[in-house]
Design a protein around this motif. Structure first.
Motif, PDB file in Angstrom:
ATOM      1  N   PRO A  93       0.841  -1.196   0.000  1.00 13.59           N
ATOM      2  CA  PRO A  93       0.000   0.000   0.000  1.00 13.59           C
ATOM      3  C   PRO A  93       0.879   1.249   0.000  1.00 13.59           C
ATOM      4  O   PRO A  93       2.071   1.196   0.294  1.00 13.59           O
ATOM      5  N   ALA A  94       0.277   2.373  -0.329  1.00 12.63           N
ATOM      6  CA  ALA A  94       1.021   3.629  -0.374  1.00 12.63           C
ATOM      7  C   ALA A  94       1.432   4.086   1.017  1.00 12.63           C
ATOM      8  O   ALA A  94       2.467   4.703   1.197  1.00 12.63           O
ATOM      9  N   VAL A  95       0.602   3.767   2.035  1.00 10.10           N
ATOM     10  CA  VAL A  95       0.836   4.243   3.394  1.00 10.10           C
ATOM     11  C   VAL A  95       0.625   3.100   4.374  1.00 10.10           C
ATOM     12  O   VAL A  95      -0.330   2.339   4.259  1.00 10.10           O
ATOM     13  N   LEU A  96       1.538   3.006   5.343  1.00  3.66           N
ATOM     14  CA  LEU A  96       1.423   2.036   6.428  1.00  3.66           C
ATOM     15  C   LEU A  96       1.482   2.771   7.756  1.00  3.66           C
ATOM     16  O   LEU A  96       2.231   3.730   7.902  1.00  3.66           O
ATOM     17  N   MET A  97       0.724   2.310   8.726  1.00  4.91           N
ATOM     18  CA  MET A  97       0.862   2.793  10.091  1.00  4.91           C
ATOM     19  C   MET A  97       1.146   1.569  10.940  1.00  4.91           C
ATOM     20  O   MET A  97       0.443   0.567  10.836  1.00  4.91           O
ATOM     21  N   VAL A  98       2.203   1.654  11.738  1.00  5.98           N
ATOM     22  CA  VAL A  98       2.590   0.531  12.584  1.00  5.98           C
ATOM     23  C   VAL A  98       2.528   0.947  14.041  1.00  5.98           C
ATOM     24  O   VAL A  98       2.665   2.125  14.370  1.00  5.98           O
ATOM     25  N   ASP A  99       2.337  -0.039  14.927  1.00  4.66           N
ATOM     26  CA  ASP A  99       2.350   0.258  16.350  1.00  4.66           C
ATOM     27  C   ASP A  99       3.782   0.216  16.868  1.00  4.66           C
ATOM     28  O   ASP A  99       4.726   0.025  16.103  1.00  4.66           O
ATOM     29  N   ARG A 100       3.943   0.365  18.178  1.00  2.00           N
ATOM     30  CA  ARG A 100       5.296   0.430  18.737  1.00  2.00           C
ATOM     31  C   ARG A 100       6.050  -0.880  18.615  1.00  2.00           C
ATOM     32  O   ARG A 100       7.266  -0.912  18.746  1.00  2.00           O
ATOM     33  N   ASP A 101       5.349  -1.974  18.352  1.00  2.00           N
ATOM     34  CA  ASP A 101       5.991  -3.273  18.175  1.00  2.00           C
ATOM     35  C   ASP A 101       6.308  -3.573  16.717  1.00  2.00           C
ATOM     36  O   ASP A 101       6.818  -4.637  16.394  1.00  2.00           O
ATOM     37  N   GLY A 102       5.965  -2.663  15.814  1.00  2.00           N
ATOM     38  CA  GLY A 102       6.230  -2.849  14.395  1.00  2.00           C
ATOM     39  C   GLY A 102       5.146  -3.601  13.658  1.00  2.00           C
ATOM     40  O   GLY A 102       5.292  -3.930  12.487  1.00  2.00           O
ATOM     41  N   LYS A 103       4.025  -3.862  14.316  1.00  2.00           N
ATOM     42  CA  LYS A 103       2.898  -4.562  13.690  1.00  2.00           C
ATOM     43  C   LYS A 103       2.082  -3.555  12.871  1.00  2.00           C
ATOM     44  O   LYS A 103       1.760  -2.468  13.341  1.00  2.00           O
ATOM     45  N   VAL A 104       1.771  -3.912  11.635  1.00  2.81           N
ATOM     46  CA  VAL A 104       0.978  -3.036  10.765  1.00  2.81           C
ATOM     47  C   VAL A 104      -0.446  -2.981  11.308  1.00  2.81           C
ATOM     48  O   VAL A 104      -1.107  -4.002  11.469  1.00  2.81           O
ATOM     49  N   ILE A 105      -0.917  -1.762  11.600  1.00  3.70           N
ATOM     50  CA  ILE A 105      -2.262  -1.610  12.158  1.00  3.70           C
ATOM     51  C   ILE A 105      -3.231  -0.940  11.191  1.00  3.70           C
ATOM     52  O   ILE A 105      -4.438  -1.104  11.317  1.00  3.70           O
ATOM     53  N   ARG A 106      -2.715  -0.190  10.215  1.00  7.12           N
ATOM     54  CA  ARG A 106      -3.571   0.452   9.212  1.00  7.12           C
ATOM     55  C   ARG A 106      -2.784   0.577   7.915  1.00  7.12           C
ATOM     56  O   ARG A 106      -1.586   0.784   7.935  1.00  7.12           O
ATOM     57  N   THR A 107      -3.495   0.467   6.799  1.00 10.25           N
ATOM     58  CA  THR A 107      -2.870   0.651   5.491  1.00 10.25           C
ATOM     59  C   THR A 107      -3.804   1.463   4.605  1.00 10.25           C
ATOM     60  O   THR A 107      -5.015   1.483   4.811  1.00 10.25           O
TER      61      THR A 107
END
Length: 134
Positions: free
Chosen positions: A19-33
């Motif tokens: 995806p064009a944009v990723l949001m990750v949490d503090r553990d590096g897990k992708v939470i939104r794309t």
């Protein structure tokens, strides 16, 4: 895409283009794309709202744990709030005070090397119509 990023991105998205944009949490897990960068503001706003709700729930639960005498659980919950203090400064301060009451001291880490401010920039302006050398 940078060559050194191809393998890590392929691991995250083996079935197709990332995806064009990723949001990750503090553990590096992708939470939104997002497939398009146009929706970034909505994504960030939704995530901040979700984190705010989580923080309020965590603070309420920590307070309940203190009242119930479960100090170890309360400390764990207050530390989560403290860890997010850059997003929720007032809640972070409240968590810090609650932790202190429970015998746990948390503080901002000391900076390794304080940065000096950049030197001032001198900008010389001349009035319009002013010829050089006058």
């Amino acid at each position: 895409m940078l060559p050194e990023r191809v393998a890590p991105i392929a691991k995250l998205f083996p079935t197709g283009p990332p995806p064009a944009v990723l949001m990750v949490d503090r553990d590096g897990k992708v939470i939104r794309t997002l497939a398009s960068a146009k929706e970034i503001e909505k994504m960030v706003s939704a995530e901040l709202d979700a984190r705010d709700e989580t923080m309020l729930h965590t603070m309420t639960e920590a307070d309940a744990q203190v009242r119930a005498g479960n100090n170890a659980q309360a400390i764990e919950l207050y530390k989560k709030i403290w860890d997010d203090r850059c997003l929720f400064t007032l809640a972070g301060s409240e968590a810090q005070r609650a932790l202190k009451r429970l015998g746990v001291t948390v503080a901002e880490p000391a900076t390794k090397s304080p940065q000096s401010p950049p030197p001032p920039v001198n900008i010389e302006t001349k009035p319009p119509g002013h010829a050089p050398g006058q």
